[in-house]
Write a protein that holds these residues in place. Structure first.
Motif, PDB file in Angstrom:
ATOM      1  N   ASP A  29      17.834  17.023 -15.349  1.00  0.00           N
ATOM      2  CA  ASP A  29      17.001  18.233 -16.329  1.00  0.00           C
ATOM      3  C   ASP A  29      17.581  17.357 -17.682  1.00  0.00           C
ATOM      4  N   LEU A  30      16.122  17.749 -19.087  1.00  0.00           N
ATOM      5  CA  LEU A  30      16.805  17.778 -20.084  1.00  0.00           C
ATOM      6  C   LEU A  30      16.129  18.910 -20.491  1.00  0.00           C
ATOM      7  N   PHE A  31      17.469  19.679 -20.944  1.00  0.00           N
ATOM      8  CA  PHE A  31      17.863  20.945 -21.104  1.00  0.00           C
ATOM      9  C   PHE A  31      17.330  21.395 -22.734  1.00  0.00           C
ATOM     10  N   GLY A  32      17.044  21.656 -23.484  1.00  0.00           N
ATOM     11  CA  GLY A  32      17.119  21.490 -25.055  1.00  0.00           C
ATOM     12  C   GLY A  32      17.370  23.404 -24.789  1.00  0.00           C
ATOM     13  N   PHE A  33      18.093  23.772 -26.022  1.00  0.00           N
ATOM     14  CA  PHE A  33      19.323  24.205 -26.400  1.00  0.00           C
ATOM     15  C   PHE A  33      19.151  24.857 -28.161  1.00  0.00           C
ATOM     16  N   VAL A  34      18.157  26.205 -28.166  1.00  0.00           N
ATOM     17  CA  VAL A  34      17.822  26.160 -29.547  1.00  0.00           C
ATOM     18  C   VAL A  34      18.160  28.144 -29.376  1.00  0.00           C
ATOM     19  N   GLY A 163      18.329  12.481 -38.906  1.00  0.00           N
ATOM     20  CA  GLY A 163      19.446  11.422 -40.344  1.00  0.00           C
ATOM     21  C   GLY A 163      17.846  10.334 -38.977  1.00  0.00           C
ATOM     22  N   LEU A 164      17.634  10.544 -37.712  1.00  0.00           N
ATOM     23  CA  LEU A 164      16.594   9.180 -37.357  1.00  0.00           C
ATOM     24  C   LEU A 164      15.430   9.384 -38.209  1.00  0.00           C
ATOM     25  N   ASP A 165      14.929   8.156 -38.100  1.00  0.00           N
ATOM     26  CA  ASP A 165      13.860   7.655 -38.510  1.00  0.00           C
ATOM     27  C   ASP A 165      12.958   7.861 -37.655  1.00  0.00           C
ATOM     28  N   PRO A 166      10.912   7.858 -37.647  1.00  0.00           N
ATOM     29  CA  PRO A 166      10.470   8.515 -36.824  1.00  0.00           C
ATOM     30  C   PRO A 166      10.939   7.198 -35.571  1.00  0.00           C
ATOM     31  N   LYS A 167      10.505   6.195 -35.739  1.00  0.00           N
ATOM     32  CA  LYS A 167      10.401   5.248 -34.644  1.00  0.00           C
ATOM     33  C   LYS A 167      11.727   5.199 -33.915  1.00  0.00           C
ATOM     34  N   ALA A 168      13.255   5.279 -34.485  1.00  0.00           N
ATOM     35  CA  ALA A 168      14.553   5.584 -33.657  1.00  0.00           C
ATOM     36  C   ALA A 168      13.964   6.929 -32.927  1.00  0.00           C
ATOM     37  N   SER A 169      13.541   8.377 -33.569  1.00  0.00           N
ATOM     38  CA  SER A 169      13.572   9.221 -32.795  1.00  0.00           C
ATOM     39  C   SER A 169      12.314   8.792 -31.831  1.00  0.00           C
ATOM     40  N   PHE A 170      11.622   8.436 -31.862  1.00  0.00           N
ATOM     41  CA  PHE A 170      10.454   8.225 -30.831  1.00  0.00           C
ATOM     42  C   PHE A 170      11.193   6.536 -29.493  1.00  0.00           C
ATOM     43  N   HIS A 191      16.494  22.162 -33.700  1.00  0.00           N
ATOM     44  CA  HIS A 191      16.809  22.720 -34.391  1.00  0.00           C
ATOM     45  C   HIS A 191      14.438  22.757 -34.180  1.00  0.00           C
ATOM     46  N   VAL A 192      14.195  21.886 -34.028  1.00  0.00           N
ATOM     47  CA  VAL A 192      13.307  21.199 -34.342  1.00  0.00           C
ATOM     48  C   VAL A 192      12.729  21.985 -32.714  1.00  0.00           C
ATOM     49  N   LEU A 193      12.185  23.014 -32.960  1.00  0.00           N
ATOM     50  CA  LEU A 193      11.047  23.729 -31.686  1.00  0.00           C
ATOM     51  C   LEU A 193      10.300  23.009 -31.272  1.00  0.00           C
ATOM     52  N   GLU A 194       9.550  22.307 -31.313  1.00  0.00           N
ATOM     53  CA  GLU A 194       8.202  20.860 -31.192  1.00  0.00           C
ATOM     54  C   GLU A 194       8.823  19.892 -30.498  1.00  0.00           C
ATOM     55  N   VAL A 195       9.694  19.680 -30.337  1.00  0.00           N
ATOM     56  CA  VAL A 195      10.648  19.051 -29.871  1.00  0.00           C
ATOM     57  C   VAL A 195      10.967  19.330 -28.230  1.00  0.00           C
ATOM     58  N   VAL A 196      11.754  20.423 -28.027  1.00  0.00           N
ATOM     59  CA  VAL A 196      12.086  21.344 -27.253  1.00  0.00           C
ATOM     60  C   VAL A 196      10.940  21.343 -25.943  1.00  0.00           C
ATOM     61  N   GLU A 197       9.882  22.009 -26.838  1.00  0.00           N
ATOM     62  CA  GLU A 197       8.707  22.539 -26.902  1.00  0.00           C
ATOM     63  C   GLU A 197       7.860  20.941 -25.264  1.00  0.00           C
ATOM     64  N   LYS A 198       8.245  19.467 -26.195  1.00  0.00           N
ATOM     65  CA  LYS A 198       7.247  18.656 -25.530  1.00  0.00           C
ATOM     66  C   LYS A 198       8.005  17.812 -24.365  1.00  0.00           C
ATOM     67  N   LEU A 199       8.894  17.782 -25.133  1.00  0.00           N
ATOM     68  CA  LEU A 199      10.420  17.496 -24.033  1.00  0.00           C
ATOM     69  C   LEU A 199      11.195  17.037 -23.239  1.00  0.00           C
ATOM     70  N   CYS A 200      11.181  18.947 -23.203  1.00  0.00           N
ATOM     71  CA  CYS A 200      12.171  19.463 -22.370  1.00  0.00           C
ATOM     72  C   CYS A 200      11.547  20.256 -20.797  1.00  0.00           C
ATOM     73  N   ASN A 201      12.875  19.792 -20.031  1.00  0.00           N
ATOM     74  CA  ASN A 201      11.900  20.727 -18.779  1.00  0.00           C
ATOM     75  C   ASN A 201      12.520  22.273 -18.389  1.00  0.00           C
TER      76      ASN A 201
END
Length: 237
Positions: A29-34, A163-170, A191-201
């Protein structure tokens, strides 16, 4: 992999930071918690990691109780807080070697893992420098590497992309996907809801200490965005 059963925690004996929280995070599971600030995200993560005691309920990690078998739990998890608090008098390499010693990683494997991830996150050339000279983003990369090198079964992360730059985040997102494909469970707040939406199952939303929504991400959001769902829940009395 992670079972949270009716967990409650209060700091003052009255208001509950976590209120009868129950969640299940399975292998892979890749589980986002918001949730909003102060909703109880960090309290729950620290309770799972055994950093703070909780009042009621039970937390089981890989079959072990956080309260009854804390060392066994810590041996199979990695926890990254929202603000890296590490030994700044050490060099980056000394810190990673210290972590490798704690988890009894053999010499060849630790060198291979450190070199791989330090190259990936582009801090290999500064591992010999004292951590006190690192930027916040570099410290974040260092603690992420320290969490990866002993190959835990469960990752707990509190705002890992801050704190991570875009490349490190990727790179971190790609690592998350690969680890989950291999059966690792990842539970992280953001708090980055877009990340959860695109990344988490899977996703859970916490409000004032209570879980108000949880399940498969696409089933939760349906034809809306996670941001819209979150705002609707946040505005409810």
């Amino acid at each position: 992999m992670l079972e949270i059963k009716n967990v409650s925690k209060s700091y003052d004996g009255t208001k509950k930071a976590c209120d009868d929280v129950s969640l299940t995070i399975n292998k892979g599971d890749l589980f986002g918690f918001v949730g909003h600030n102060g909703a109880g995200k960090t309290t729950l993560l620290k309770s799972i990691a055994g950093i703070i005691n909780f009042d009621d309920g039970e937390i089981i990690v890989d079959g072990f109780s956080v309260k009854k078998d804390p060392l066994k739990v810590k041996s199979v998890i990695s926890y990254i807080p929202d603000n890296p608090d590490i030994y700044e008098s050490l060099t980056g390499l000394q810190y990673l070697e210290f972590i490798a010693d704690v988890f009894k990683i053999d010499t060849a494997e630790r060198k291979r893992e450190i070199d791989h991830y330090a190259t990936l996150f582009e801090i290999l050339d500064v591992l010999g420098n004292p951590i006190s000279s690192y930027s916040h983003g570099m410290k974040q990369k260092l603690v992420i590497i320290s969490a990866l090198i002993h190959k835990p079964k469960l990752f707990l992360l509190d705002e890992p992309f801050v704190g991570l730059d875009p490349k490190a985040s990727f790179q971190l997102k790609e690592i998350f996907k690969k680890l989950c494909d291999q059966g690792t469970a990842i539970f992280f707040s953001t708090h980055v809801l877009e990340v959860v939406e695109k990344l988490c199952n899977k996703v859970a939303i916490i409000k004032q200490g209570k879980i108000v929504a949880q399940g498969n991400t696409q089933e939760i959001i349906l034809n809306k965005s996670l941001e819209k769902i979150f705002m609707e829940i946040a505005s409810e009395s």
